[in-house]
Design a protein around this motif. Structure first.
Motif, PDB file in Angstrom:
ATOM      1  N   VAL A 259       0.828  -1.198   0.000  1.00  0.00           N
ATOM      2  CA  VAL A 259       0.000   0.000   0.000  1.00  0.00           C
ATOM      3  C   VAL A 259       0.870   1.258   0.000  1.00  0.00           C
ATOM      4  CG1 VAL A 259      -1.916  -1.096   1.227  1.00  0.00           C
ATOM      5  CG2 VAL A 259      -0.164   0.120   2.521  1.00  0.00           C
ATOM      6  N   ARG A 260       0.264   2.330  -0.451  1.00  0.00           N
ATOM      7  CA  ARG A 260       0.868   3.666  -0.376  1.00  0.00           C
ATOM      8  C   ARG A 260      -0.103   4.560   0.386  1.00  0.00           C
ATOM      9  NH1 ARG A 260       4.759   6.723  -2.887  1.00  0.00           N
ATOM     10  NH2 ARG A 260       5.338   4.883  -4.099  1.00  0.00           N
ATOM     11  N   VAL A 261       0.353   5.136   1.475  1.00  0.00           N
ATOM     12  CA  VAL A 261      -0.438   6.085   2.243  1.00  0.00           C
ATOM     13  C   VAL A 261      -0.064   7.472   1.743  1.00  0.00           C
ATOM     14  CG1 VAL A 261      -1.022   6.931   4.545  1.00  0.00           C
ATOM     15  CG2 VAL A 261      -0.450   4.519   4.214  1.00  0.00           C
ATOM     16  N   CYS A 262      -0.971   8.067   1.012  1.00  0.00           N
ATOM     17  CA  CYS A 262      -0.674   9.333   0.343  1.00  0.00           C
ATOM     18  C   CYS A 262      -0.621  10.486   1.342  1.00  0.00           C
ATOM     19  CB  CYS A 262      -1.723   9.610  -0.732  1.00  0.00           C
ATOM     20  SG  CYS A 262      -1.791   8.346  -2.015  1.00  0.00           S
ATOM     21  N   ALA A 263       0.185  11.482   1.019  1.00  0.00           N
ATOM     22  CA  ALA A 263       0.301  12.658   1.872  1.00  0.00           C
ATOM     23  C   ALA A 263      -1.063  13.304   2.063  1.00  0.00           C
ATOM     24  CB  ALA A 263       1.286  13.642   1.245  1.00  0.00           C
TER      25      ALA A 263
END
Length: 221
Positions: free
Chosen positions: A46-50
């Motif tokens: 996963v990528r936790v976006c800013a």
């Protein structure tokens, strides 16, 4: 902000913009291997976006100020709904709401789950006896007004990866009760006694009993 972007993954809608260091710390409670990648945090698939500022309509006006933290899949879809649990767990710890597939939910109001202690080996009744009393039927135990049930842990949450070199099939002691602090205290006590890891219902590691108490949320005008 374009709502189309928010719909690409589960989102934590929070009332204040979290600092990057704080966001990384929280994600690492769910995945100790999480790391920074530019303005984002990258974890297990996963990528936790800013955080980006969003309109209050995202939460139906519940929050006056809204910062959206979107969780996007990196490659194949995350296993065991890790992206959704991550968004919900972040929303809980940051005093916000979760948005998934257009549905807004309040993790602080959901009493369907509780903390758990993940163990590398299924404990015997004798090992549990100092802290839990067995019920007459099934693999269930009690500690005052808290009920505990032994179940196979579904999947392999990233938060407990350190247990996996020693076990391929994990066991969870699921705790249920009305008082979060008492649940957290027992979870930590069991994890210490049985060499396990205490986690909340979203499989974020807990370090203190108070981690199970939702922070206060500012009310919308």
């Amino acid at each position: 902000m374009a709502k189309r972007r928010l719909r690409t993954g589960p989102t934590a809608a929070v009332p204040a913009k979290p600092a990057q260091a704080e966001l990384l710390r929280l994600v690492q409670l769910a995945d100790p291997g999480a790391r920074l990648d530019g303005d984002d945090v990258v974890g297990a698939d996963v990528r936790v976006c800013a955080p980006v500022e969003a309109e209050p309509e995202l939460t139906g006006g519940v929050l006056e100020k809204v910062w959206a933290v979107r969780v996007a899949a990196e490659g194949p879809l995350p296993l065991d709904f890790f992206d959704r649990f991550l968004a919900e767990g972040l929303a809980f710890r940051l005093g916000g709401l979760a948005v998934c597939r257009g549905v807004v939910s309040d993790p602080a109001d959901d009493d369907e789950g509780g903390p758990a202690v993940i163990l590398p080996v299924r404990p015997s009744p004798e090992e549990l006896a100092p802290l839990l009393a067995p019920e007459e039927e099934g693999p269930a135990f009690t500690a005052g007004d808290i009920r505990a049930v032994l179940v196979p842990q579904t999947g392999q949450p990233p938060a407990v990866q350190e247990l996996l070199p020693f076990a391929t099939e994990l066991t969870a002691i699921e705790l249920r009760g009305a008082e979060p602090v008492k649940l957290g205290a027992l979870a930590l006590e069991l994890s210490e006694a049985l060499n396990g890891i205490a986690v909340d219902r979203w499989r974020f590691r807990i370090d203190a009993a108070e981690d199970l108490v939702a922070p206060e949320r500012p009310a919308a005008e």
